[in-house]
Design an enzyme around this catalytic site. Sequence first.
Site, short mmCIF file in Angstrom:
data_model
loop_
_atom_site.label_atom_id
_atom_site.label_comp_id
_atom_site.label_asym_id
_atom_site.label_seq_id
_atom_site.Cartn_x
_atom_site.Cartn_y
_atom_site.Cartn_z
N CYS A 1 -7.87 -4.99 20.13
CA CYS A 1 -6.61 -4.39 19.68
C CYS A 1 -6.88 -2.97 19.18
O CYS A 1 -7.74 -2.76 18.34
CB CYS A 1 -5.99 -5.24 18.56
SG CYS A 1 -4.68 -4.36 17.69
N HIS B 1 0.85 -1.20 0.00
CA HIS B 1 0.00 0.00 0.00
C HIS B 1 0.89 1.25 0.00
O HIS B 1 2.12 1.15 0.03
CB HIS B 1 -0.99 -0.02 1.17
CG HIS B 1 -0.35 -0.16 2.52
ND1 HIS B 1 0.50 0.78 3.05
CD2 HIS B 1 -0.43 -1.15 3.44
CE1 HIS B 1 0.90 0.40 4.25
NE2 HIS B 1 0.36 -0.78 4.51
N HIS C 1 -6.08 -3.02 15.25
CA HIS C 1 -6.87 -3.86 14.35
C HIS C 1 -8.35 -3.99 14.71
O HIS C 1 -9.12 -4.59 13.97
CB HIS C 1 -6.23 -5.26 14.26
CG HIS C 1 -4.87 -5.22 13.65
ND1 HIS C 1 -3.72 -5.23 14.40
CD2 HIS C 1 -4.49 -5.10 12.36
CE1 HIS C 1 -2.67 -5.16 13.59
NE2 HIS C 1 -3.10 -5.08 12.36
N CYS D 1 -0.98 -8.11 15.11
CA CYS D 1 0.20 -7.35 15.52
C CYS D 1 1.35 -8.28 15.89
O CYS D 1 2.49 -7.83 16.00
CB CYS D 1 -0.07 -6.51 16.77
SG CYS D 1 -1.31 -5.25 16.60
ZN ZN Z 1 -3.46 -5.75 16.39
#
Ligand code: ZN
Length: 485
Positions: free
Chosen positions: A146, A21, A149, A132
Site C-alpha cells: 500500500c 492528531h 501504509h 485504507c
Molecule cells: Zn493503506
Amino acid sequence: MTKKNYFQISTAIDYPTNFPHAGHLYEKICTDVIARWKRLQGFKVHFSTGLDEFGSKVAKCAKAKGMEPQKFVDYMSQFFLKLCKLYNISYDDFIRTTEKRHEKIVNEIFMKNYDNGDIYKGEYEGLYCVDCETFYLEKDLDNGYCPIHKKPAEVVREESYFFKMSKYQERLIKYIKENPSFIRPEKKRNEMLNRLKEPLRDLSVSRTSVDWGIRLPIDKKHTNYIWQTALINYLTTVDYPNKKFKDFWPCLHIVGSDIIWHHSIIWGSFLMSAGIELPEIFVHGFVNIKGQKMSKSSGVVVDPLKLTDKYPADAIRYFLIREITFGHDGDFSEEALKERLNNELANDLGNLVSRSLTMVEKYFDGKIPKGKNELKFDIEKIKKLMENYELTNALSEIWKFVQEINRYINKEKPWENEKRRETVLYSVLDSIKIVSILLSSFIPETCEKISKQLGFEIKSLKDCKTNLLKEGKIKRGEILFKKVE
Ligand SMILES: [Zn+2]
C-alpha cells in the site's frame, strides 16, 4: 452554492483507531472558521463532524484491546469530542456512524441505488489494504505494498454486491467540467478529470468477511462497504430526506487530498444514482513536520490534546491558518508557533488592546471617548477572499489592519498629544472593535474577551463599519496573550 440563507458544511468523519492528531485538528479548525464566518454573514449554518466507526480495522483494534467494537468506539469517541471542546470547534452535530439514525439512512440510500438497478451480485477478488479499507490495482501499489501504509495488500476474494459506477463515468466527467465549484482547488479538479480518462470499474459495496458494519437490507449475510456507510453521514446529519435536508443540502465538504476520489467520484455516483444533488468539495493540504507527512509509522506526531497545555487554543488556531496556506501542504513547528504567538498575537494584538485600554482608564476615567474614526478598512476585499475560501490570505489581510492600527497609535502618540487624544483613542478602539469581529471566526475566545472589555457584542459582519462603537465604560481584563519563551 449557498442557496437561500442556509449553509451546510462538514469535515470528513475520523477513523477512531488512533488518538486524534494534528491533521484532524487542522481540518476541524479550517471548517470551523468557515462555519463561523458564514454565521457572521447571517447564514443559518449546519456544521457536522464526527466518527467513522465501522470496518474491519476498527474491529481489529478493538480486539487487540480486548474490547467489544462498540465499547471501543465509545471509549475512543471521548478523545475526539475533547479535541473539539479544547479548540472551540462550533459543530452543530457530532455524528457517529454506529448511531441508529444513521443505519436507517444508509439502508434507504442503498435501496435507492438498488431500485435504480445499480446494484448487482458478483464475486470480488482484489488486492485490499485493510488500513485504507480500499481495493487497489496492481499498478497503484508499490511492489504489492500500500503506497500510504507501506504494508502488503492482501488478496481478498468473496461474494459481493457491486455498484455500477461505470454507468456514471460520462455523467461525472460532464458534471465536473460544467461545475467548477464541485471540486476545488482547480488542480485537484484536474487530477480527478485525469483519473477519469481510465474506465471506471464497478465498486464492491458489500462484504461477507466484515462483521462490524451495517447489514444490507437485501441480504443480511453482507455488511455495507465502509466508505458507503461513511459518506452517507452527510445526509444523516441533516435528517435526510426531511425539512432540514431540504433546507441545507447540498453540503460543502472540507476534506484532505487523500480522500477526494471517494468524495467526488464514489460519493458523486451514489448520489446521482439516488437522485440527490451533488455537494461541493474543498480540498485542504496536509500538515507536515519538517516536510515529512505526519503519521504514526514515521514517528512524527503532534498530540493536539496536549498542545493546549503549553499554548492557548486560539494561538494554535491562528498559527495553523496563518502558516499553512489553505489548499496547500504546510509545516508545523513549535518554533514558528511561538514566534507568531509572541510577535503577532501578544505584541501586535494583545499589546495594542492593553495599552489602549490603559490610556482610556488613565485619561478618560475608563469611558470610551467621543470621536470619529480616522482609519479606513477595506472589508470587501476580505469578504471576497473568504468567499473563495482563501482563509490564509484573508487572515493576513485582517492582520494588516491590526498593524495599521499600531502604526497609527505610534505615530499619533496620544499619551503626549493631548489635543488629538480623544479622536485618536476613539479611532483606535473603534478599529479594534472592527478587527475583533473580523478575527472572531479565527480566534473566537480572544475576540470574545475583547468585546467584553469594550462592551459590545460580536453578532454580525454588518457591524464592521466605522463609528459604531458607543460611549460606555470599558472593563479592562487580563492581558490577551502571555509570551512563551
Ligand atoms: Zn493503506
